[in-house]
Design a protein around this motif. Structure first.
Motif, PDB file in Angstrom:
ATOM      1  N   PRO A 111      -4.602  19.430 -21.859  1.00 58.95           N
ATOM      2  CA  PRO A 111      -4.283  18.749 -23.125  1.00 58.95           C
ATOM      3  C   PRO A 111      -2.779  18.574 -23.274  1.00 58.95           C
ATOM      4  CG  PRO A 111      -4.737  21.059 -23.534  1.00 58.95           C
ATOM      5  CD  PRO A 111      -5.004  20.840 -22.075  1.00 58.95           C
ATOM      6  N   ASN A 112      -2.383  17.562 -24.042  1.00 59.66           N
ATOM      7  CA  ASN A 112      -0.955  17.415 -24.323  1.00 59.66           C
ATOM      8  C   ASN A 112      -0.581  18.306 -25.507  1.00 59.66           C
ATOM      9  OD1 ASN A 112      -1.675  16.054 -26.686  1.00 59.66           O
ATOM     10  ND2 ASN A 112      -1.398  14.035 -25.780  1.00 59.66           N
ATOM     11  N   SER A 113       0.639  18.152 -26.008  1.00 61.48           N
ATOM     12  CA  SER A 113       1.111  19.060 -27.066  1.00 61.48           C
ATOM     13  C   SER A 113       0.451  18.803 -28.410  1.00 61.48           C
ATOM     14  CB  SER A 113       2.629  18.923 -27.220  1.00 61.48           C
ATOM     15  OG  SER A 113       2.951  17.666 -27.806  1.00 61.48           O
ATOM     16  N   GLY A 114      -0.009  17.565 -28.620  1.00 60.95           N
ATOM     17  CA  GLY A 114      -0.550  17.199 -29.924  1.00 60.95           C
ATOM     18  C   GLY A 114       0.521  17.041 -30.988  1.00 60.95           C
ATOM     19  N   THR A 115       1.778  16.998 -30.548  1.00 58.49           N
ATOM     20  CA  THR A 115       2.906  16.884 -31.472  1.00 58.49           C
ATOM     21  C   THR A 115       3.553  15.515 -31.327  1.00 58.49           C
ATOM     22  OG1 THR A 115       3.322  19.253 -31.247  1.00 58.49           O
ATOM     23  CG2 THR A 115       5.094  17.919 -32.177  1.00 58.49           C
ATOM     24  N   ASP A 116       3.897  14.908 -32.440  1.00 55.09           N
ATOM     25  CA  ASP A 116       4.473  13.563 -32.444  1.00 55.09           C
ATOM     26  C   ASP A 116       5.993  13.642 -32.301  1.00 55.09           C
ATOM     27  OD1 ASP A 116       5.243  10.970 -32.852  1.00 55.09           O
ATOM     28  OD2 ASP A 116       4.039  10.652 -34.645  1.00 55.09           O
ATOM     29  N   LEU A 117       6.516  13.269 -31.147  1.00 54.18           N
ATOM     30  CA  LEU A 117       7.957  13.312 -30.912  1.00 54.18           C
ATOM     31  C   LEU A 117       8.700  12.346 -31.829  1.00 54.18           C
ATOM     32  CD1 LEU A 117      10.465  14.214 -29.376  1.00 54.18           C
ATOM     33  CD2 LEU A 117       9.885  12.557 -27.577  1.00 54.18           C
ATOM     34  N   MET A 156      15.267  26.154 -21.702  1.00 50.48           N
ATOM     35  CA  MET A 156      15.591  24.925 -22.440  1.00 50.48           C
ATOM     36  C   MET A 156      14.963  24.945 -23.831  1.00 50.48           C
ATOM     37  SD  MET A 156      15.189  22.067 -19.425  1.00 50.48           S
ATOM     38  CE  MET A 156      16.490  21.839 -18.192  1.00 50.48           C
ATOM     39  N   VAL A 157      13.715  25.361 -23.912  1.00 50.68           N
ATOM     40  CA  VAL A 157      13.024  25.421 -25.206  1.00 50.68           C
ATOM     41  C   VAL A 157      13.700  26.439 -26.114  1.00 50.68           C
ATOM     42  CG1 VAL A 157      10.860  26.001 -26.364  1.00 50.68           C
ATOM     43  CG2 VAL A 157      10.818  24.659 -24.245  1.00 50.68           C
ATOM     44  N   ASN A 158      14.024  27.590 -25.559  1.00 44.40           N
ATOM     45  CA  ASN A 158      14.706  28.622 -26.349  1.00 44.40           C
ATOM     46  C   ASN A 158      16.096  28.173 -26.783  1.00 44.40           C
ATOM     47  OD1 ASN A 158      12.521  30.372 -26.118  1.00 44.40           O
ATOM     48  ND2 ASN A 158      13.315  31.347 -24.258  1.00 44.40           N
ATOM     49  N   GLY A 159      16.671  27.244 -26.025  1.00 41.70           N
ATOM     50  CA  GLY A 159      17.987  26.725 -26.364  1.00 41.70           C
ATOM     51  C   GLY A 159      17.955  25.612 -27.389  1.00 41.70           C
ATOM     52  N   GLY A 160      16.752  25.194 -27.796  1.00 42.51           N
ATOM     53  CA  GLY A 160      16.642  24.213 -28.870  1.00 42.51           C
ATOM     54  C   GLY A 160      16.120  22.847 -28.480  1.00 42.51           C
ATOM     55  N   ALA A 161      15.614  22.690 -27.254  1.00 41.55           N
ATOM     56  CA  ALA A 161      15.066  21.394 -26.839  1.00 41.55           C
ATOM     57  C   ALA A 161      13.870  21.026 -27.704  1.00 41.55           C
ATOM     58  CB  ALA A 161      14.651  21.429 -25.375  1.00 41.55           C
ATOM     59  N   SER A 162      13.831  19.770 -28.154  1.00 43.01           N
ATOM     60  CA  SER A 162      12.701  19.285 -28.958  1.00 43.01           C
ATOM     61  C   SER A 162      11.581  18.750 -28.088  1.00 43.01           C
ATOM     62  CB  SER A 162      13.173  18.186 -29.910  1.00 43.01           C
ATOM     63  OG  SER A 162      14.128  18.682 -30.819  1.00 43.01           O
ATOM     64  N   ALA A 163      11.917  18.378 -26.862  1.00 46.21           N
ATOM     65  CA  ALA A 163      10.931  17.862 -25.916  1.00 46.21           C
ATOM     66  C   ALA A 163      11.467  18.088 -24.520  1.00 46.21           C
ATOM     67  CB  ALA A 163      10.654  16.385 -26.158  1.00 46.21           C
ATOM     68  N   MET A 186       2.739  26.404 -20.381  1.00 43.92           N
ATOM     69  CA  MET A 186       3.556  27.448 -20.985  1.00 43.92           C
ATOM     70  C   MET A 186       4.364  27.002 -22.198  1.00 43.92           C
ATOM     71  SD  MET A 186       2.736  30.040 -19.212  1.00 43.92           S
ATOM     72  CE  MET A 186       3.945  31.194 -19.848  1.00 43.92           C
ATOM     73  N   VAL A 187       4.404  25.702 -22.489  1.00 40.67           N
ATOM     74  CA  VAL A 187       5.186  25.227 -23.650  1.00 40.67           C
ATOM     75  C   VAL A 187       4.300  24.380 -24.555  1.00 40.67           C
ATOM     76  CG1 VAL A 187       7.311  25.238 -22.290  1.00 40.67           C
ATOM     77  CG2 VAL A 187       6.034  23.113 -22.563  1.00 40.67           C
ATOM     78  N   LYS A 188       4.691  24.305 -25.825  1.00 39.53           N
ATOM     79  CA  LYS A 188       3.890  23.574 -26.804  1.00 39.53           C
ATOM     80  C   LYS A 188       4.562  22.298 -27.303  1.00 39.53           C
ATOM     81  CE  LYS A 188       1.571  27.772 -28.441  1.00 39.53           C
ATOM     82  NZ  LYS A 188       1.285  28.643 -29.623  1.00 39.53           N
ATOM     83  N   ILE A 189       5.799  22.059 -26.868  1.00 37.57           N
ATOM     84  CA  ILE A 189       6.517  20.875 -27.341  1.00 37.57           C
ATOM     85  C   ILE A 189       6.111  19.640 -26.518  1.00 37.57           C
ATOM     86  CG2 ILE A 189       8.445  22.264 -28.160  1.00 37.57           C
ATOM     87  CD1 ILE A 189      10.022  21.419 -25.694  1.00 37.57           C
ATOM     88  N   PRO A 190       6.413  18.446 -27.029  1.00 39.33           N
ATOM     89  CA  PRO A 190       6.066  17.219 -26.296  1.00 39.33           C
ATOM     90  C   PRO A 190       6.732  17.166 -24.923  1.00 39.33           C
ATOM     91  CG  PRO A 190       6.648  16.703 -28.559  1.00 39.33           C
ATOM     92  CD  PRO A 190       6.997  18.139 -28.345  1.00 39.33           C
ATOM     93  N   MET A 191       6.005  16.559 -23.953  1.00 38.49           N
ATOM     94  CA  MET A 191       6.528  16.433 -22.594  1.00 38.49           C
ATOM     95  C   MET A 191       6.399  15.000 -22.087  1.00 38.49           C
ATOM     96  SD  MET A 191       5.246  19.965 -20.731  1.00 38.49           S
ATOM     97  CE  MET A 191       5.851  19.402 -19.136  1.00 38.49           C
TER      98      MET A 191
END
Length: 290
Positions: A111-117, A156-163, A186-191
């Motif tokens: 599945p994808n993140s389900g989050t709208d970038l 990168m995610v811990n550093g504040g990346a939104s995607a 391992m990540v939940k943000i958009p890719m």
């Protein structure tokens, strides 16, 4: 005036200068004389064409891909290098090879993140950062040693990346769908599946590996190296994917705006020369109607 669309077999011929000339000559239609060269050494040994015009086979008929050569010095100054100068063709051919090699034959379905970038970008008070997991590139060669992509992505995610943008193109980029899937788990943000998309097979792969977005490069379509950008966008949307189009020139940007792409990005790097000009984005936006 009735528009007639050529058959695919004819389209294939007329989209390549050399095959077009061969076709015309075989049918007793006279063309201007020409010399065909297949590599840099053949080009340098074929001095009889100077002065003349050097043309690539498939880089358009609007002045792109052709150069007036008056003497040997101008030929040397052009620094013809078939590995780098015609990078777009190389990138497209690499993707075709990757498809033939089965790189995009994916057994899993994530599945994808389900989050709208787009929503994240619209609501962000600051510049939205999309970071990239990339080990190599045509411009820089090896960027870093190939290590665990998940470790890099989590930093990168811990550093504040939104995607996250993760390379899936193996040739010249050292990416892979497997790297993408490891990160996706391992990540939940958009890719974004970062690749040179030339075929629907890659879009199918984007769906299976859990991508939220896949990349289309406008110049590849504008130069006739790949056809039907609207069809590819529609195909992705039908699969529930979103599309990010990359443009580099004002014309490319305008063409991208006329599609149904979800996000349009401006690349400050010229893929023909690999040079970066940070003024590119400003110049395009300053000369574009809001």
């Amino acid at each position: 005036i009735k528009k007639i669309n050529p058959k695919p077999s004819i389209n294939k011929i007329i989209q390549n200068r050399l095959s077009e000339k061969d076709f015309l000559n075989k049918n007793n239609i006279k063309t201007t004389s020409y010399i065909s060269v297949k590599n840099e050494s053949e080009l340098k040994s074929s001095q009889d064409f100077i002065p003349g015009i050097l043309k690539t086979c498939t880089l358009g008929y609007d002045g792109k891909g052709q150069y007036k050569i008056n003497n040997e010095k101008e030929l040397d100054d052009l620094k013809i290098n078939f590995e780098n100068h015609y990078i777009l063709e190389k990138l497209v051919n690499n993707s075709k090879k990757a498809i033939d090699d089965g790189i995009y034959d994916i057994a899993e379905s994530l599945p994808n993140s389900g989050t709208d970038l787009e929503n994240i970008i619209a609501k962000s008070e600051h510049a939205t950062i999309i970071t990239e997991v990339k080990f190599s590139s045509p411009a820089l060669g090896n960027i870093r040693e190939i290590t665990d992509p998940v470790e890099i992505a989590l930093k990168m995610v811990n550093g504040g990346a939104s995607a996250l943008s993760v390379l899936t193109q193996p040739y010249m980029f050292d990416g892979s769908p497997e790297f993408f899937m490891k990160v996706r788990k391992m990540v939940k943000i958009p890719m974004l599946m970062k690749d040179i998309t030339v075929d629907r097979i890659q879009i199918d792969a984007a769906k299976k590996i859990g991508a939220d977005y896949f990349l289309l490069i406008q110049s590849i379509f504008d130069n006739g190296l790949v056809n039907d950008i609207d069809g590819m966008i529609d195909y992705g949307h039908d699969l529930g994917l979103k599309v990010l189009i990359e443009a580099h020139t004002k014309q490319e940007f305008e063409n991208s705006c006329n599609t149904n792409a979800d996000i349009i990005g401006i690349n400050n790097r010229n893929l023909d020369t690999m040079k970066i000009d940070l003024n590119t984005t400003k110049e395009i936006l300053d000369n574009t109607k809001k």
